[in-house]
Write a protein that holds these residues in place. Structure first.
Motif, short mmCIF file in Angstrom:
data_model
loop_
_atom_site.label_atom_id
_atom_site.label_comp_id
_atom_site.label_asym_id
_atom_site.label_seq_id
_atom_site.Cartn_x
_atom_site.Cartn_y
_atom_site.Cartn_z
N SER B 59 27.23 18.63 -11.00
CA SER B 59 26.60 17.67 -11.90
C SER B 59 27.53 16.53 -12.25
N LEU B 61 27.88 14.06 -15.53
CA LEU B 61 27.44 13.71 -16.87
C LEU B 61 28.09 12.40 -17.26
N GLY B 64 27.58 12.31 -21.85
CA GLY B 64 26.93 13.56 -22.21
C GLY B 64 25.57 13.78 -21.56
N GLU B 65 25.07 12.75 -20.84
CA GLU B 65 23.75 12.85 -20.23
C GLU B 65 23.89 13.16 -18.74
N ASP B 66 23.04 14.03 -18.21
CA ASP B 66 23.04 14.28 -16.77
C ASP B 66 22.35 13.09 -16.10
N ILE B 67 23.05 12.42 -15.18
CA ILE B 67 22.47 11.21 -14.60
C ILE B 67 21.84 11.45 -13.23
N GLU B 74 19.20 2.33 -13.85
CA GLU B 74 19.31 3.04 -15.13
C GLU B 74 20.78 3.39 -15.43
N ARG B 75 21.46 3.78 -14.38
CA ARG B 75 22.90 4.08 -14.56
C ARG B 75 23.64 2.82 -14.98
N ARG B 78 23.23 2.03 -18.51
CA ARG B 78 24.01 2.87 -19.40
C ARG B 78 25.49 2.53 -19.40
#
Lengths: 438, 250, 481
Positions: B59, B61, B64-67, B74-75, B78
């Motif tokens: 994964s 993160l 703190g968010e799983d991308i 969207e990435r 952020r």
């Protein structure tokens, strides 16, 4: 009697003469029908818009000149790459000359189409290949097929590398008046095999000769074919040269056409890509004077993904000469990742010279890189002045710039002797003696 | 900020990343080094969300968010910025128009209005002078006919405009002469704050003379095989990658 | 996940023609069919002088002997020319003095199109001569123009009021026998625009006409004639939208431009005829002949944005007759769904030191076919002619085709001709790059298409560029924003 009628009427006798041994009788009669229906191409047809054969069709021609004439070796030496050892298939007025030829069956076949068409052991090969890539709906090709009986037959077996170039030379003596020749060459290069071929048509003295030649080339997987056409005939000779090339995957075929002479020359050069990762190269230098007329008509059909084609034609036109370039790149829907490039650059040196060019792209696949460019212009006057200010005479300066202009086509000639020869031919045409090779 | 755990990724069913673990905190500079083909560029592409690569395990993160399910834009929204190794050409779209579009797209995603034209202009002037970028350059088509140095400088200019949380510089030093390298490095350093982080991906140590990393990781065969401080980079420079290869093999 | 190319394709396919509505205005329509009597009747209806009637009849006789051309790279069911009505005019024949008098329903139509006349007048300062089913129904700004001696009116009116000018120039650039559609137009043209700029006058505003097709089963045969006298300048805008229809509609216009010594004409078109639905049914056949002649030191510039029509056959051309004359052609052609476009230009260099520029951008999506066909001809007397041509194609999706057929014929050794063409698609790497900067795929495609078309969009007058961009967006909606 019109010449077309003569061509149609002669067929029955021709068929009888060949007899039942003829492997391609069926193909011939179909082709005859095509020619009968379409006749000679006219300027009304898009493909012949800029080239008229009318001036050739006003007179009568001898279709089947008689047996071999004696020719002096040094009279024809210039037509050969005599400095190096080559295989040779030589024809004089359409008839094979064993004296001048150097054929072989040793590990590869470099021999005569007439033998291949009549001997049973070749039947399977003929059935597989003969007429299978040539466009028999095209009337000049159909006419050739109707009367095809002599030419070069070359077969390179799998993984064989022909250790010396093969020369296919068609000589015309002019001893029998006006002649209409229809040589037919069949070349099969099997898997992973390699060959270099030089083809030339040459008249030995001024006389009316029209050659309607068809060459079929089959390049199997991984095959490498390097083909050169030298067209430097006398002003009384015309050539309609039809070349059809079928390529299998991973094969590389390149054709260089050097058009320096002749009355009317029409080159129909067609590439069909039938596998992936194929590379096709078409290059040419056209250097014309007086009233010479050369028409290059090329087709590259990209029918499979991941293939490439490169076209580069340079033309230099003096006096009242006419140059035509019509290049077509066709990319089928499935032929993704095609890279196709086409370049046609022309220099007009004299007021009366003409250039017509029509590069075409027809593209049905979206993930491709295709481009074409063409230019028509003059030698750069500033550069010319620069050279002259350094003491180089005008003629030499012009020649030098012409060389520079055409150089990238010459560069890819793989036979050094041939390259030298072409260099010399260009120098002769330009009337200079350059003390260097490019 | 960025936490990568046991990341595996492949392209055309060929495994390129074979279990990457990496933790990047705000204010840090991480350098990732490694021989050609070790997976450095793949790692940056995967973080940025290039769909040519398939994540098969593990994964990523970000904040703190799983991308994993997020699209590249969207990435970007952020705060992830990738300085491309080979920036793409877009004919007819000027540098200015492109950066305006990008910046406003990001503002829109954040629920902000478009930046007023005057403010935009001011910001463009400010950031371009930071990187010594000529105003003529800004009206040229994006990356078209740019020299290698111009392309890289343009990437850092965009980074300055966008002000990302995490900047990944993929081989930003390749194709740069020493002067250009300094300008680019100065730009990167000037943009550094305690709230953002930088990942520098490079084959050579020389960029790290100008952008001082807090951590250096060595990537080999799709895995981080060694981590350390900037001294590790010096050691690599001196001993070459064969040293690492041998160590891994041993 | 991200917007994929698949989704984009779907959106493109499902995009319906936005302006597909129909205005119900009473109209007077002739019976279908075409013969000498109909031609006479059209001429009579318009109270034309004898010479005009004869000119039409000559054209009709020529047309009867001609065959519909086969050479373009398009396929369509040939219209039945005897099943078309060749005259249709709104019943109210009186001209309007002001917009207030115009049928409110018509104004409503224009409102739907977003081209309210009031707004246009105020914002753009454009004089609008609306051709609504072949007869002019409103003309504005006429007075301002009249002060400068500029004539801008319907061609019917010009035939009445300025017969000497019309007679001198009509058919002088596109003779009736030029081609099949030009002959047909010459015989039956219903109306169109006429514009004359006197010597030395710079037309102070962009002249504009909106053409529309709006009557079931009627063809549309406009005739436009623009004459720019010595040292004058005019910029002329032409825009089209058409209501949705099931049967194919024929549009065969003729536009003739005459630029006398040192004059300049800029002619811009935004074309958005109904392209047919996504199954390829319906749509306008746009067979247009546009040609201009340049005298000494004059310049004609064609700019077009072609997004509509089921079939387009159109080659705005320049005859560079005068020394030092200049011809330009800037074109964007967008095809989607089953649209077919065969468009390009002809630059005929006759005079000395003539120059021409061709920039053509083709964008194909859906199952469409987009062809560029152009001719650059340098004649033997055209010393020092220069041409530069660039034809770029952009393919979106794998069911469309892009074709390039440039003809270059040079008979002069001082000519310099350059032609370049490329074909490409929107690269996935380009999209990813934009995505990484936070730009979504839809916007990224819009950005890339705009960049691709920029050289041409830049050539449009400001007030028109916005509309052009809007039409580009509609044609590739979902992808272009």
């Amino acid at each position: 009697m019109e010449f077309k009628d003569k061509l149609l009427d002669t067929y029955i006798a021709f068929e009888e003469e060949l007899g039942p041994k003829d492997s391609i009788q069926k193909l011939r009669s179909q082709a005859l029908k095509t020619f009968e229906n379409h006749g000679f191409p006219s300027k009304k047809q898009e493909a012949w818009k800029y080239t008229s054969l009318n001036s050739l069709l006003q007179s009568d021609y001898l279709l089947f000149p008689k047996s071999e004439k004696a020719v002096e070796l040094n009279q024809i030496k210039h037509a050969f790459l005599y400095e190096i050892d080559t295989y040779k298939v030589v024809f004089i007025d359409g008839v094979h000359s064993p004296f001048l030829s150097d054929t072989t069956h040793d590990g590869l076949d470099v021999c005569l189409l007439s033998a291949a068409l009549s001997k049973p052991k070749y039947k399977k090969l003929i059935d597989t290949y003969f007429g299978s890539v040539a466009d028999n709906h095209e009337s000049m090709t159909a006419l050739n097929t109707t009367y095809a009986r002599e030419g070069a037959y070359i077969y390179i077996p799998p993984s064989v590398v022909a250790e010396k170039p093969i020369e296919i030379i068609h000589l015309s003596t002019g001893d029998q008046g006006a002649v209409w020749l229809q040589p037919r060459n069949l070349i099969v290069v099997d898997r992973n095999a390699q060959v270099q071929i030089v083809e030339r048509h040459q008249s030995l003295k001024e006389h009316r000769v029209v050659t309607n030649c068809v060459t079929e080339i089959f390049a199997h997987q991984e095959a490498l074919v390097d083909y050169y056409k030298i067209q430097n005939d006398l002003d009384s000779a015309s050539l309609i040269d039809n070349t059809y090339i079928a390529q299998d995957k991973n094969s590389h075929v390149s054709v260089h056409t050097f058009s320096f002479g002749g009355k009317i020359t029409r080159n129909n050069l067609n590439f069909y890509q039938n596998g992936e990762h194929i590379n096709s190269t078409l290059k040419g230098i056209t250097l014309l004077q007086e009233k010479q007329h050369v028409d290059h008509y090329t087709l590259v059909h990209h029918a499979q993904p991941n293939c490439e084609s490169h076209q580069d034609y340079k033309g230099i036109f003096s006096d009242r000469s006419v140059g035509v370039f019509n290049g077509k790149i066709l990319v089928d829907k499935i032929a993704q990742k095609t890279n196709a490039f086409q370049q046609n650059n022309n220099i007009i040196l004299d007021d009366k010279a003409k250039v017509n060019t029509k590069p075409q792209l027809e593209i049905f696949a979206d993930d491709v890189r295709c481009s074409h460019g063409c230019t028509i212009g003059q030698l750069n006057q500033e550069a010319l002045f620069y050279l002259r200010s350094r003491g180089i005479p005008k003629k030499e300066a012009k020649a030098l710039m012409t060389y520079a202009f055409a150089n990238n086509v010459l560069e890819s000639v793989q036979i050094p002797t041939l390259k030298k020869k072409i260099n010399k031919l260009i120098a002769n045409k330009l009337g200079v003696n350059l003390g260097f090779d490019l | 900020m960025l936490t990568i755990e046991n990341l595996h990724a492949e392209i055309e069913e060929k495994g390129i990343l074979n279990g990457i673990d990496l933790d990047v905190k705000a204010g840090e500079v991480h350098a990732i080094m490694g021989p050609n083909g070790s997976g450095k560029s793949t790692l940056s592409s995967v973080i940025a969300g290039n769909e040519d690569y398939e994540v098969t395990q593990g994964s990523v993160l970000f904040g703190g968010e799983d991308i994993h399910e997020m699209s590249p834009e969207e990435r970007a929204h952020r705060g992830i910025f990738l300085s491309f190794q080979y920036p793409v050409e877009i004919p007819g779209v000027s540098v200015t128009n492109f950066i305006k579009t990008a910046l406003n797209a990001q503002r829109k995603a954040a629920g902000d209005e478009d930046m007023p034209a005057a403010a935009m202009l001011k910001k463009i002037r400010e950031k371009s002078s930071l990187l010594g970028i000529d105003s003529k350059f800004l009206s040229r088509s994006l990356n078209q006919g740019f020299s290698g140095g111009e392309k890289k400088r343009n990437e850092i200019f965009q980074m300055a405009m966008i002000e990302p949380k995490l900047a990944i510089l993929d081989e930003t030093d390749s194709g740069l002469d020493i002067d250009a390298l300094k300008i680019v490095a100065d730009g990167v350093n000037a943009l550094k704050t305690p709230n953002n982080a930088t990942i520098v991906i490079t084959h050579y140590q020389r960029l790290l003379d100008y952008i001082i990393p807090d951590f250096v990781h060595v990537l080999y065969n799709g895995k981080i095989v060694k981590s350390g401080t900037k001294e590790l980079a010096k050691e690599l420079e001196a001993k070459g990658y064969d040293w690492i290869k041998k160590e891994v093999a041993g | 996940m991200a917007y994929t190319e698949e989704e984009l394709k779907k959106e493109l396919e499902s995009k319906e023609y936005e302006y597909g509505f129909y205005t119900d205005i009473e109209a007077e329509t002739f019976p279908v069919g075409l013969n000498e009597e109909i031609v006479r009747k059209i001429s009579q209806k318009k109270q034309e002088p004898e010479w005009m009637t004869e000119w039409r009849l000559d054209a009709f006789r020529v047309w009867k002997e001609m065959e519909e051309p086969e050479w373009p790279n398009v396929t369509y069911d040939k219209p039945d020319y005897q099943a078309i009505s060749y005259y249709s005019a709104p019943k109210k024949k009186d001209k309007y003095e002001s917009l207030d008098e115009v049928d409110p329903e018509l104004l409503e139509t224009f409102n739907k199109l977003g081209i309210s006349l009031d707004e246009q007048k105020k914002l753009a300062g454009v004089a609008v001569d609306i051709v609504m089913d072949s007869v002019s129904v409103a003309t504005t700004f006429k007075e301002t123009l009249a002060e400068k001696g500029i004539i801008f009116c319907s061609i019917s009116e010009a035939i009445q009021e300025h017969p000497e000018l019309v007679r001198q120039y009509i058919g002088s650039v596109v003779p009736p026998k030029d081609n099949y559609f030009a002959a047909l137009n010459s015989a039956v043209f219903s109306d169109g625009s006429f514009c004359y700029i006197p010597k030395g006058v710079q037309c102070p505003m962009e002249l504009s006409t909106y053409f529309r097709i709006n009557q079931a089963g009627t063809g549309q045969f406009e005739r436009t004639l623009v004459v720019a006298d010595e040292s004058s300048y005019v910029s002329y805008l032409e825009g089209c939208t058409a209501p949705s229809r099931d049967e194919n509609q024929l549009h065969a216009a003729v536009v003739e431009l005459i630029a006398l010594d040192r004059a300049e004409i800029k002619y811009s078109t935004v074309q958005n005829w109904y392209p047919g639905n996504k199954q390829g049914k319906g749509g306008v056949f746009n067979f247009v002949t546009k040609r201009g002649i340049c005298h000494n030191h004059s310049k004609i510039s064609w700019t077009q944005v072609e997004t509509g029509s089921a079939v387009t056959w159109k080659y705005p051309s320049c005859i560079l007759k005068g020394d030092y004359s200049i011809g330009e052609f800037y074109s964007i052609a967008v095809t989607n769904n089953f649209q077919q476009a065969d468009t390009g230009t002809k630059m005929i260099h006759l005079g000395k030191n003539t120059r021409s520029t061709i920039i053509s951008k083709g964008i194909s999506a859906g199952k469409s076919q987009n062809s560029y066909r152009g001719l650059v001809q340098v004649n033997s007397r055209a010393t020092n002619a220069r041409n530069f041509s660039q034809c770029d194609s952009l393919l979106m999706g794998n069911d469309c085709g892009a074709h390039t057929f440039p003809y270059i014929e040079t008979q002069n050794n001082s000519a310099q001709v350059e032609h370049e063409a490329t074909t490409s698609k929107i690269g996935e790497d380009q999209i990813f790059y934009c995505n990484q900067r936070g730009i979504d795929t839809e916007k990224a495609i819009a950005l890339i298409v705009n960049g691709f078309s920029k050289e041409v969009l830049n050539k449009l007058p400001m007030e028109f560029a916005v509309e052009a961009q809007k039409l580009l967006e509609i044609s590739l909606e979902g992808s272009v924003g």
